[in-house]
Motif scaffolding. Sequence first.
Motif, PDB file in Angstrom:
ATOM      1  N   UNK A 115       0.598 -11.385   0.910  1.00 23.67           N
ATOM      2  CA  UNK A 115       1.139 -10.107   0.228  1.00 23.67           C
ATOM      3  C   UNK A 115      -0.122  -9.366  -0.157  1.00 23.67           C
ATOM      4  N   UNK A 116       0.248  -8.075  -0.324  1.00 20.02           N
ATOM      5  CA  UNK A 116      -0.791  -7.234  -0.716  1.00 20.02           C
ATOM      6  C   UNK A 116      -2.030  -7.234   0.251  1.00 20.02           C
ATOM      7  N   UNK A 117      -1.836  -7.116   1.563  1.00 19.36           N
ATOM      8  CA  UNK A 117      -2.565  -6.826   2.524  1.00 19.36           C
ATOM      9  C   UNK A 117      -2.431  -5.720   3.353  1.00 19.36           C
ATOM     10  N   UNK A 118      -2.685  -5.618   4.561  1.00 16.58           N
ATOM     11  CA  UNK A 118      -2.527  -4.422   5.517  1.00 16.58           C
ATOM     12  C   UNK A 118      -1.889  -4.909   6.980  1.00 16.58           C
ATOM     13  N   UNK A 141       5.350 -15.193   2.023  1.00 11.83           N
ATOM     14  CA  UNK A 141       5.214 -13.992   1.130  1.00 11.83           C
ATOM     15  C   UNK A 141       4.400 -12.978   1.878  1.00 11.83           C
ATOM     16  N   UNK A 142       5.402 -11.786   2.347  1.00  8.59           N
ATOM     17  CA  UNK A 142       4.609 -10.744   3.384  1.00  8.59           C
ATOM     18  C   UNK A 142       4.784  -9.481   2.387  1.00  8.59           C
ATOM     19  N   UNK A 143       5.079  -9.638   0.960  1.00  7.69           N
ATOM     20  CA  UNK A 143       5.352  -8.439   0.174  1.00  7.69           C
ATOM     21  C   UNK A 143       4.161  -7.651   0.151  1.00  7.69           C
ATOM     22  N   UNK A 144       4.306  -6.060  -0.042  1.00  4.52           N
ATOM     23  CA  UNK A 144       3.185  -5.150  -0.333  1.00  4.52           C
ATOM     24  C   UNK A 144       2.607  -5.299   1.119  1.00  4.52           C
ATOM     25  N   UNK A 145       2.947  -5.232   2.267  1.00  8.97           N
ATOM     26  CA  UNK A 145       2.394  -4.589   3.383  1.00  8.97           C
ATOM     27  C   UNK A 145       3.078  -3.791   4.093  1.00  8.97           C
ATOM     28  N   UNK A 146       3.072  -3.441   5.191  1.00 10.78           N
ATOM     29  CA  UNK A 146       3.457  -2.075   6.079  1.00 10.78           C
ATOM     30  C   UNK A 146       4.223  -2.576   7.327  1.00 10.78           C
ATOM     31  N   UNK A 170       9.657  -9.981   0.814  1.00 13.79           N
ATOM     32  CA  UNK A 170       9.345  -8.697   2.018  1.00 13.79           C
ATOM     33  C   UNK A 170       9.418  -7.552   1.140  1.00 13.79           C
ATOM     34  N   UNK A 171       9.197  -7.490  -0.239  1.00 11.14           N
ATOM     35  CA  UNK A 171       9.206  -6.481  -1.214  1.00 11.14           C
ATOM     36  C   UNK A 171       8.052  -5.410  -0.606  1.00 11.14           C
ATOM     37  N   UNK A 172       8.371  -4.136  -0.758  1.00  7.80           N
ATOM     38  CA  UNK A 172       7.581  -2.900  -0.886  1.00  7.80           C
ATOM     39  C   UNK A 172       6.631  -3.031   0.590  1.00  7.80           C
TER      40      UNK A 172
END
Length: 333
Positions: A115-118, A141-146, A170-172
């Motif tokens: 999470x929280x990566x690019x 956890x892949x949250x806060x990616x694109x 998968x949030x955000x």
Amino acid sequence: MSDTHRPSLVTLPVELVYHILDSLDILTILISFRNVCTRLNQIIDNYKRYQTCTKLDLTHEKLNEGKCYGLINGLRNNQTLTELHLRCKKIDDQQTCYLTDVLQKNITLTNLVLSNNRIGIVGAQALANLLIDNKILTTVDLGWNTIGCEGAFYIANALRSNNTLTVLHLEINYITNQGVQYLANALQNNITLKILILSNNNIANEGAQYLADMLKQNQTLRTLVLSENKIDSDGVKYLANALEMNKILMVLNLRLNRINSVGAQYLADVLVKNTTLIELYLGWNQINNQGAEYFIKTLSCNHTLRILHLGSNQIDCQRQQRLADALSKNQAK
């Protein structure tokens, strides 16, 4: 002294190598010592700190590109880690592809936090390909990616065949209604996923309908988190209808949406019949005193709901207390 007699790390006695390793952290060992040569790998494999290192948490670690690749290379053939946390804002698609390639033959890692990566569409596809074949990972956890709706498409395809994953964040991720449709269709027959986090993904009533249709078929999902989306009372109606049939879901989180007292009534009415939901989160919506009354009435006959969160709505203190009293009777049972 000639080069043939110059001391080298790869020729030092094992005891001296252990002494050097004692002064280093696990991250440095992975980046600088693993896969240098066969002898060093053998020494490290028998090094106690390495053998007992089952969790590597690099949250907020300042990893530059070189360190990222060095770490990933160091993980090749690792058979000790069960948890890897790389919440560091540095992992991109290319590095994700490299990581998934390294993890293809891993037989110990069960928890992967990215999470929280690019990570975008390409990275999501690489992870999906890993999940299709991987029989070990239980939490991703892949949250806060694109990853977007296209990335969700690849993840959904993996969920059609993966039989080990139980938790998926998968949030955000800008998934939107379209991405939710892909996931919901895949989960209709999935038999392992128990927790799905979809907070803050621009999901509206259409997406809620897709998820409701899934809940009518799915017999495994226990927790569904849809907080910080755009679901209003019409979307809640779909979910409430699904809960009339679903006897598996235990936690539903709809905080920070657009639900008013009409939506509260839909949920309150279905809870007269539903006896499996034990936690319902509706904080930060638009529910007023009338909506609270619906739940107060329901709690007189529903004895399974343990948590009902209605904070930061338009409910006065008197009704908040009555709700608390009704819930306390359930919690005491």
